[in-house]
Each structure stands twice: as C-alpha cells, then as structure tokens.
Enzyme design. Sequence first.
Site, mmCIF file in Angstrom:
data_model
loop_
_atom_site.group_PDB
_atom_site.id
_atom_site.type_symbol
_atom_site.label_atom_id
_atom_site.label_comp_id
_atom_site.label_asym_id
_atom_site.label_seq_id
_atom_site.Cartn_x
_atom_site.Cartn_y
_atom_site.Cartn_z
ATOM 1 N N LYS A 79 0.837 -1.202 0.000
ATOM 2 C CA LYS A 79 0.000 0.000 0.000
ATOM 3 C C LYS A 79 0.879 1.262 0.000
ATOM 4 C CE LYS A 79 -3.833 -2.186 2.559
ATOM 5 N NZ LYS A 79 -4.710 -2.027 3.753
ATOM 6 N N TYR A 139 -12.419 -2.724 -3.200
ATOM 7 C CA TYR A 139 -12.938 -2.726 -1.828
ATOM 8 C C TYR A 139 -14.468 -2.726 -1.811
ATOM 9 C CZ TYR A 139 -8.332 -1.983 0.380
ATOM 10 O OH TYR A 139 -7.041 -2.115 0.844
ATOM 11 N N ASN A 166 -1.626 -0.122 7.181
ATOM 12 C CA ASN A 166 -1.041 -1.402 7.611
ATOM 13 C C ASN A 166 -0.185 -2.077 6.533
ATOM 14 O OD1 ASN A 166 -3.137 -2.109 5.985
ATOM 15 N ND2 ASN A 166 -4.360 -3.097 7.566
ATOM 16 N N HIS A 194 -1.866 -5.456 1.630
ATOM 17 C CA HIS A 194 -3.145 -6.139 1.434
ATOM 18 C C HIS A 194 -2.841 -7.548 0.960
ATOM 19 C CE1 HIS A 194 -7.134 -7.144 -0.193
ATOM 20 N NE2 HIS A 194 -6.478 -7.651 -1.216
ATOM 21 N N GLU A 211 -9.629 -10.065 -7.586
ATOM 22 C CA GLU A 211 -8.748 -8.914 -7.379
ATOM 23 C C GLU A 211 -7.582 -8.889 -8.375
ATOM 24 O OE1 GLU A 211 -7.659 -9.260 -3.254
ATOM 25 O OE2 GLU A 211 -9.692 -8.815 -2.558
HETATM 26 P P1 IDP Z 1 -7.694 -6.737 5.761
HETATM 27 O O1 IDP Z 1 -6.868 -5.782 4.948
HETATM 28 O O2 IDP Z 1 -6.933 -7.264 6.933
HETATM 29 O O3 IDP Z 1 -8.332 -7.832 4.918
HETATM 30 P P2 IDP Z 1 -10.323 -5.481 5.846
HETATM 31 O O4 IDP Z 1 -11.306 -5.660 6.954
HETATM 32 O O5 IDP Z 1 -10.609 -6.152 4.542
HETATM 33 O O6 IDP Z 1 -8.885 -5.892 6.407
HETATM 34 O O7 IDP Z 1 -10.199 -3.903 5.608
HETATM 35 C C1 IDP Z 1 -9.536 -3.373 4.489
HETATM 36 C C2 IDP Z 1 -8.632 -2.251 4.949
HETATM 37 O O8 IDP Z 1 -9.425 -1.176 5.477
HETATM 38 C C3 IDP Z 1 -7.702 -2.624 6.120
HETATM 39 O O9 IDP Z 1 -6.511 -3.280 5.685
HETATM 40 C C4 IDP Z 1 -7.419 -1.281 6.734
HETATM 41 O O10 IDP Z 1 -6.477 -0.530 5.965
HETATM 42 C C5 IDP Z 1 -8.778 -0.597 6.598
HETATM 43 N N1 IDP Z 1 -9.650 -0.819 7.777
HETATM 44 C C6 IDP Z 1 -10.309 -1.976 8.095
HETATM 45 N N2 IDP Z 1 -11.046 -1.840 9.210
HETATM 46 C C7 IDP Z 1 -10.871 -0.563 9.617
HETATM 47 C C8 IDP Z 1 -11.396 0.184 10.715
HETATM 48 O O11 IDP Z 1 -12.163 -0.302 11.549
HETATM 49 N N3 IDP Z 1 -10.986 1.499 10.823
HETATM 50 C C9 IDP Z 1 -10.134 2.065 9.918
HETATM 51 N N4 IDP Z 1 -9.630 1.409 8.859
HETATM 52 C C10 IDP Z 1 -9.994 0.102 8.709
HETATM 53 MG MG MG Z 2 -9.778 -7.648 3.422
#
Ligand code: IDP
Ligand code: MG
Length: 137
Positions: free
Chosen positions: A10, A50, A117, A120, A131
């Site tokens: 990212k 997304y 983070n 992805h 994807e």
């Molecule tokens: P993942 O990347 O671990 O699969 P997902 O739930 O698919 O997590 O969420 C996609 C991305 O959205 C996350 O990697 C993170 O960057 C962001 N994200 C997910 N949940 C939250 C939240 O509760 N607050 C803020 N950002 C979030």
């Molecule tokens: Mg995800």
Amino acid sequence: MTEQTLVLVKPDGVRRNLIGEVIARIERKGYVVTDLRYVSATRELLTEHYEEHVGKPFFEPLVEFMMSGPTVAVRVEGNGVVEGFRSLAGATNPTTAAPGTIRGDLGRDWGKAVIENIVHGSDSTLSADRELGIWFK
Ligand code: IDP
Ligand code: MG
C-alpha cells in the site's frame, strides 16, 4: 494451476521504502512472485477492489489513503498462498498484529481515520482471482 494471491504494498509501505522488505519475506517463505506492477490507483479501481467495504465509515478515508501515492501490486503463487500470505501479513490492526508478521513488525497506529497497515492480501481464492483481474487488467 498453482494457487495465486494478490498482494499490495500500500502507499504507506511504498513511502516507507518497504517494497523490498515485503517481497523478501514472500520469497524467503518460498512463494514465487510471477508478476508485479506499480499502480496509481483510481477511485474507480479502488471502489471495485474494496466493494465489500462500500458504505462503511472508513471507506472514504481508505480510498483517500489508497490514492495518496503509488501502490505496488504483486501476483504471488504457491500451494496455500492465500492463507499463507494472510499469515505473513498478520492481523488488520498493526497495534495488535503478532510480532514476526509484516504488520506486527513494521506497522503502528498513526492516529488516522483509516488503519495504515502496509500490505493487502486476498482473503480467499475467489477474492484472489477477482482482485488479480482488477489490478492486472
Ligand atoms: P484486511 O486488509 O486485513 O483484509 P479489511 O477488513 O478487509 O482488512 O479492511 C480493508 C482495509 O481497510 C484494512 O486493511 C485497513 O487498511 C482498513 N480498515 C479496516 N477496518 C478498519 C477500521 O475499523 N478502521 C479504519 N480502517 C480500517
Ligand atoms: Mg480484506
């Protein structure tokens, strides 16, 4: 055909010069990088990628973050690679992601509306195929 997954470094990971670190961990694990692209993602691409998060409170901050700089899209292959990369990446929240994982070792809370983070990884083989079709059109 061998199992494939989509890994994204990212914009925060690219800005922090962690492209090599992420790819090194994938390769050390034994998985194989079979395609790689530097992408300036559009809102349209990100809304498709997304789609499960459209309408959630963090969706707009997430799109803005993902448009804040280039992303590196990586096609990775190997048996069990979808689950295996999720395990290498660690939990979504870098504060609690286990040490030893990419997010646990290299990420932290920056106090923003979206969790930054670094990576992805697709969450199922079905998501991976969908994807990969979006990022490697
Ligand atoms: P993942 O990347 O671990 O699969 P997902 O739930 O698919 O997590 O969420 C996609 C991305 O959205 C996350 O990697 C993170 O960057 C962001 N994200 C997910 N949940 C939250 C939240 O509760 N607050 C803020 N950002 C979030
Ligand atoms: Mg995800």
